[in-house]
Design a protein around this motif. Sequence first.
Motif, PDB file in Angstrom:
ATOM      1  N   GLU A   1       0.835  -1.208   0.000  1.00  0.00           N
ATOM      2  CA  GLU A   1       0.000   0.000   0.000  1.00  0.00           C
ATOM      3  C   GLU A   1       0.867   1.254   0.000  1.00  0.00           C
ATOM      4  OE1 GLU A   1      -3.615   2.078   2.597  1.00  0.00           O
ATOM      5  OE2 GLU A   1      -2.816   0.120   3.189  1.00  0.00           O
ATOM      6  N   ARG A   2       1.923   1.241   0.797  1.00  0.00           N
ATOM      7  CA  ARG A   2       2.848   2.385   0.796  1.00  0.00           C
ATOM      8  C   ARG A   2       3.440   2.608  -0.590  1.00  0.00           C
ATOM      9  NH1 ARG A   2       6.915   3.375   5.812  1.00  0.00           N
ATOM     10  NH2 ARG A   2       5.393   3.560   7.490  1.00  0.00           N
TER      11      ARG A   2
ATOM     12  N   LYS B   1       0.823   4.103  -2.931  1.00  0.00           N
ATOM     13  CA  LYS B   1       0.591   5.512  -2.624  1.00  0.00           C
ATOM     14  C   LYS B   1       1.754   6.376  -3.124  1.00  0.00           C
ATOM     15  CE  LYS B   1      -2.351   5.000   1.488  1.00  0.00           C
ATOM     16  NZ  LYS B   1      -2.420   5.225   2.965  1.00  0.00           N
TER      17      LYS B   1
ATOM     18  N   CYS C   1       1.499   6.844  -6.824  1.00  0.00           N
ATOM     19  CA  CYS C   1       0.421   7.785  -7.165  1.00  0.00           C
ATOM     20  C   CYS C   1       0.839   9.228  -6.885  1.00  0.00           C
ATOM     21  CB  CYS C   1      -0.846   7.442  -6.378  1.00  0.00           C
ATOM     22  SG  CYS C   1      -1.645   5.911  -6.876  1.00  0.00           S
ATOM     23  N   ARG C   2       1.490   9.443  -5.718  1.00  0.00           N
ATOM     24  CA  ARG C   2       1.935  10.801  -5.396  1.00  0.00           C
ATOM     25  C   ARG C   2       2.970  11.290  -6.403  1.00  0.00           C
ATOM     26  NH1 ARG C   2       1.610   8.890   0.053  1.00  0.00           N
ATOM     27  NH2 ARG C   2       3.831   8.357  -0.004  1.00  0.00           N
TER      28      ARG C   2
ATOM     29  N   ASP D   1       3.820  11.850   1.934  1.00  0.00           N
ATOM     30  CA  ASP D   1       3.017  11.778   3.150  1.00  0.00           C
ATOM     31  C   ASP D   1       3.937  11.476   4.338  1.00  0.00           C
ATOM     32  OD1 ASP D   1       1.212  11.322   5.167  1.00  0.00           O
ATOM     33  OD2 ASP D   1      -0.114  10.052   3.982  1.00  0.00           O
TER      34      ASP D   1
ATOM     35  N   ASP E   1       3.964   8.055   6.105  1.00  0.00           N
ATOM     36  CA  ASP E   1       4.556   6.897   5.432  1.00  0.00           C
ATOM     37  C   ASP E   1       6.069   7.014   5.305  1.00  0.00           C
ATOM     38  OD1 ASP E   1       2.064   5.818   5.103  1.00  0.00           O
ATOM     39  OD2 ASP E   1       1.814   6.511   3.048  1.00  0.00           O
TER      40      ASP E   1
END
Length: 290
Positions: free
Chosen positions: A41-42, A45, A48-49, A57, A60
């Motif tokens: 998941e990290r 993300k 995507c960022r 984030d 994270d």
Amino acid sequence: MDYIELLRAHPGWFLLWIGLLGLAVGSFLNVVIHRLPQMLERGWKAECREYLGLEEDASDSGPLSLSKPRSRCPACGHAISALRNIPVISYLLLRGRCANCDTPIGARYPLVELATAVLSLAVAWHFGVTWQTLAGLIFTWVLVALAMIDLDTQLLPDQITLPFLWLGLFFNLFGVFTDLQSAVIGAIAGYLVLWVVFQLFRLLTGKEGMGFGDFKLLALFGAWFGWQMLPQIILIASVVGAVSGLGLILLRRHEQGKPIPFGPYLAVAGWIALLWGQQINQAYLRLSGL
């Protein structure tokens, strides 16, 4: 007498060693089951960022891997020392509670350790001191991790299924479970069979009946055991899944319409094929007169 012959001469010690190894691996699998989905998941993300040009984030930013940080109590964050992280024994001595804050610890952790040890012992007992035992142990540990991750997240990570699909083909270069031709055809057929079912179901209902991870898991089974095992694996998984799903709904432990992960049922069927697949196929052929 070499080491292999020594183990064959003392099967009790061999099984004891396998049982202890299974407990230790089960402890590690608890870490994999808990952390690998978080790590994935990290990563998603972060991708995507990066694609959207967003800032990192802060939540994270800390290290997260299968080795770091050390295991901690999820309630108080207290680090668990090695002496309090002995499989099953530490849980019993602590009476299922954190030594620092007395918060209850889920019973699933020792159950995964015990299940891994018992399944490992079954494999060792069945195959004895052979290369099949080594391959079967690896296969069993992979199935435990995949089944539990799928139960928790409805994910069957490529990071596990794809490398071990290739490992199955490698083992069968030496005919550990089947010949290489059957293994290659099995990997192809395993993926395509469920992919076709998926496409037909989507055409008929407009819904997706299963995930792509299920296709890859069945391809893994084909690579390990050959295409001949695929019909029984699909049949056993479907029957076990249907009975379990109906039972959960009747007991009101599962909401109607909520997806039920198919991976654990495939894992059960694949493990049965590991130990008794040949006998099941031979019994079917005898009964059918083929």
